[in-house]
Design an enzyme around this catalytic site. Structure first.
Site, short mmCIF file in Angstrom:
data_model
loop_
_atom_site.label_atom_id
_atom_site.label_comp_id
_atom_site.label_asym_id
_atom_site.label_seq_id
_atom_site.Cartn_x
_atom_site.Cartn_y
_atom_site.Cartn_z
N HIS A 1 -5.42 -88.15 43.73
CA HIS A 1 -4.16 -88.83 43.38
C HIS A 1 -4.48 -90.22 42.83
O HIS A 1 -5.64 -90.60 42.69
CB HIS A 1 -3.30 -88.96 44.64
CG HIS A 1 -3.91 -89.88 45.67
ND1 HIS A 1 -3.21 -90.43 46.70
CD2 HIS A 1 -5.20 -90.36 45.81
CE1 HIS A 1 -4.00 -91.20 47.42
NE2 HIS A 1 -5.20 -91.17 46.91
N LYS B 1 -8.24 -85.59 47.44
CA LYS B 1 -8.06 -86.94 47.97
C LYS B 1 -6.62 -87.35 47.65
O LYS B 1 -6.32 -87.76 46.53
CB LYS B 1 -9.06 -87.89 47.33
CG LYS B 1 -9.08 -89.25 48.02
CD LYS B 1 -10.15 -90.15 47.45
CE LYS B 1 -9.57 -90.99 46.34
NZ LYS B 1 -10.11 -92.36 46.30
N GLU C 1 -17.63 -92.95 47.82
CA GLU C 1 -17.14 -93.04 46.44
C GLU C 1 -17.23 -94.48 45.95
O GLU C 1 -17.00 -95.42 46.73
CB GLU C 1 -15.68 -92.56 46.44
CG GLU C 1 -14.95 -92.66 45.11
CD GLU C 1 -13.48 -92.28 45.26
OE1 GLU C 1 -13.12 -91.46 46.13
OE2 GLU C 1 -12.66 -92.85 44.51
N SER D 1 -6.48 -100.00 41.39
CA SER D 1 -7.88 -100.38 41.19
C SER D 1 -8.44 -99.54 40.04
O SER D 1 -9.43 -98.85 40.19
CB SER D 1 -8.68 -100.15 42.47
OG SER D 1 -8.67 -98.79 42.83
N HIS E 1 -5.21 -101.99 47.77
CA HIS E 1 -4.08 -101.19 48.27
C HIS E 1 -3.46 -101.83 49.51
O HIS E 1 -2.46 -101.33 50.04
CB HIS E 1 -4.53 -99.76 48.61
CG HIS E 1 -5.06 -99.04 47.42
ND1 HIS E 1 -5.78 -97.87 47.51
CD2 HIS E 1 -4.97 -99.32 46.08
CE1 HIS E 1 -6.12 -97.47 46.30
NE2 HIS E 1 -5.65 -98.33 45.42
N GLU F 1 -10.93 -97.58 51.01
CA GLU F 1 -10.39 -96.39 51.67
C GLU F 1 -11.33 -95.87 52.75
O GLU F 1 -12.53 -95.72 52.51
CB GLU F 1 -10.14 -95.29 50.63
CG GLU F 1 -9.16 -95.75 49.56
CD GLU F 1 -9.03 -94.78 48.40
OE1 GLU F 1 -9.27 -93.58 48.59
OE2 GLU F 1 -8.70 -95.24 47.30
N ASP G 1 -14.10 -94.72 50.21
CA ASP G 1 -14.06 -95.13 48.81
C ASP G 1 -14.13 -96.64 48.82
O ASP G 1 -13.18 -97.32 49.20
CB ASP G 1 -12.77 -94.65 48.11
CG ASP G 1 -12.70 -95.17 46.67
OD1 ASP G 1 -13.69 -95.77 46.21
OD2 ASP G 1 -11.66 -94.97 46.02
N ASP H 1 -16.08 -92.51 40.55
CA ASP H 1 -14.67 -92.57 40.13
C ASP H 1 -14.55 -93.49 38.92
O ASP H 1 -14.58 -93.03 37.78
CB ASP H 1 -13.83 -93.06 41.33
CG ASP H 1 -12.40 -93.40 40.98
OD1 ASP H 1 -11.94 -93.01 39.89
OD2 ASP H 1 -11.70 -94.04 41.79
N LYS I 1 -9.25 -87.46 38.18
CA LYS I 1 -7.88 -87.97 38.16
C LYS I 1 -7.29 -87.68 36.78
O LYS I 1 -7.83 -88.18 35.79
CB LYS I 1 -7.89 -89.48 38.38
CG LYS I 1 -8.29 -89.94 39.78
CD LYS I 1 -8.55 -91.43 39.74
CE LYS I 1 -8.60 -92.07 41.11
NZ LYS I 1 -9.15 -93.44 41.04
N GLU J 1 -1.30 -96.14 50.19
CA GLU J 1 -1.54 -94.70 50.30
C GLU J 1 -1.19 -94.16 51.67
O GLU J 1 -1.63 -93.08 52.08
CB GLU J 1 -3.00 -94.39 49.93
CG GLU J 1 -3.31 -94.80 48.50
CD GLU J 1 -4.68 -94.38 48.01
OE1 GLU J 1 -5.51 -93.95 48.85
OE2 GLU J 1 -4.93 -94.49 46.80
#
Ligand code: 2PG
Ligand code: MG
Length: 423
Positions: A364, A387, A284, A41, A156, A165, A243, A311, A336, A208
């Site tokens: 990550h 994270k 997030e 993403s 994901h 998330e 997230d 993010d 990141k 993840e």
């Protein structure tokens, strides 16, 4: 002084079985490796991840980036002092000459940058996190409060119009190792609950390592997480973070979650209700990557109590962080390394966020490798939060395990912020 003797890149696989770049750097004092993670993403303002676009690996090969390391970057970096991080990174930026690493690829520049850092740390007889601390000018001793993504959704997990998330934060622990145990015990309790409720289908996992049960809404997932924390005995110690990765469900001014449609204002109200109903302390990417007004409204509405993390909005870019500071768009930055593509620029982004007393979450990507550098990075900058996904699958646990080693190495000097995770 530690001279780079040779530099070689190769194509390896990430945790999704897709190609990524590894660099093997030979210095006077040994051989050092660095590997590049990859997002699913990803934000559109990120530095360029160079893919071959040819038949092999469905277009996702990285042989062009590999060639850029071997034939272009190596010429400039071999023979230099790996201990001069800024000069190394600037030399590569100059060689690239674009705003977004469009010529060489962030996936060519970043592993060279990180491998140099590792060589320089070893030459000084320092652990990687200690050397990051030296570069960042801080006394590195803070272990992060982890955000552990125990329920995966969205891209994901192969789903559309979905929050990505659902994370646990063990804020009631007295140290990192204890926090990790609380989170693992909650993750295992969740697994039992899901197995009982949905059978084997309930414990399938996403990119993840978090579960992807047939529960389509955020409230249902948070309820299951609350039940798991209760059954594990950590109800008071564990809080939640989300997230939303909302850029993925935003189109033409409308956010769509499941079958519900929201304007920015309505979405901010929806999040306000969520944080009132559940112990959600951090959100997030609640708004889309260019919906600056939506972000301002969200931060106005919930930013007093809740961590509002940017993010895709910020992409670890000091310039975008400056703009977000001015507009009061968020109060926390996700960091990141491959969004910006070099160690020096990552440290610049962190400095920029810190100036405004924002919290910092080192993250990550959904496509990861066994490289645990980001564990050293988060302690090296006293980041305070990490994270790294669920406490499952070795691409994630490589980082959690590295943090266990770091906490042990720091001994009595190690700090864990717990409920004061925002610093
Ligand atoms: C995110 C990340 C990592 P991706 O959105 O924060 O969890 O996902 O790497 O797919 O961009
Ligand atoms: Mg995100």
């Amino acid at each position: 002084m530690v001279l780079v003797k040779s530099l070689k890149a190769r194509e390896i696989l990430d945790s999704r079985g897709e190609p990524t770049v590894e660099v093997e750097l030979c210095a006077e004092n040994g051989v050092f490796f660095a590997m590049v993670p990859s997002g699913a993403s990803a934000g559109s303002h990120e530095a360029l991840e160079m893919r071959d676009g040819e038949k092999r690996f469905g277009g996702k090969g990285v042989l062009k980036a590999v060639k850029n390391v071997n034939e272009v970057i190596a010429k400039k970096i071999v023979g230099r002092d790996a201990g001069r991080q800024k000069e190394i990174d600037e030399a590569m930026l100059e060689l690239d000459g674009t705003e977004n690493k469009g010529r060489l690829g962030a996936n060519a520049v970043l592993p060279v940058s990180i491998a140099c850092l590792k060589a320089a740390a070893a030459a000084k007889g320092k652990k990687v996190f200690e050397y990051v601390g030296e570069l960042a000018g801080v006394n590195a001793c803070v272990l992060p409060v982890p955000q552990l993504n125990v329920m995966n959704g969205g891209k994901h997990a192969g789903q559309e119009n979905d929050v990505q998330e659902h994370m646990l934060m063990p804020v009631g622990a007295k140290n990192y190792a204890e926090g990790l145990r609380m989170a693992c015990e909650t993750y295992q309790a969740l697994k039992k609950i899901l197995k009982k409720k949905f059978g084997a289908r309930g414990t399938l996992i996403g990119d993840e390592g978090g579960f992807v049960p047939p529960v389509a809404n955020v409230e249902g997932r948070l309820e299951l997480m609350a039940q798991a924390a209760r059954e594990a005995g950590w109800e008071k110690e564990v809080v939640f973070a989300l997230d939303c990765a909302s850029t993925e469900f935003y189109k033409d001014g409308v956010y769509t979650i499941g079958d519900k449609r929201f304007s920015s204002g309505e979405l901010a109200d929806y999040y306000s209700q969520l944080v009132a109903r559940f112990p959600v302390v951090s959100i997030e990417d609640g708004m889309s990557e260019d919906d600056w007004e939506g972000w301002q409204e969200l931060t106005r509405k919930i930013g007093g109590k809740t961590q509002v993390v940017g993010d895709d909005l910020l992409v670890t870019n000091a310039e975008r962080i400056k703009k977000a500071v001015e507009l009061k768009a968020v109060n926390s930055a996700l960091i990141k390394v491959n969004q910006i593509g070099s160690v020096s620029e990552t440290l610049d982004a962190i400095v920029e966020a810190r100036k405004s007393k924002w919290s910092v979450v080192v993250s990550h990507r959904s496509g990861e490798t066994e490289d645990a550098f980001i564990a050293d990075l988060v302690v090296g900058v006293n980041g305070g939060q990490s994270k790294f996904g669920a406490p499952a699958r070795s691409d994630r646990n490589a980082k959690y395990n590295e943090l266990l080693r770091i906490e042990e190495a720091l001994g009595a000097k190690a700090k864990y912020l717990g409920r004061k995770f925002r610093g």
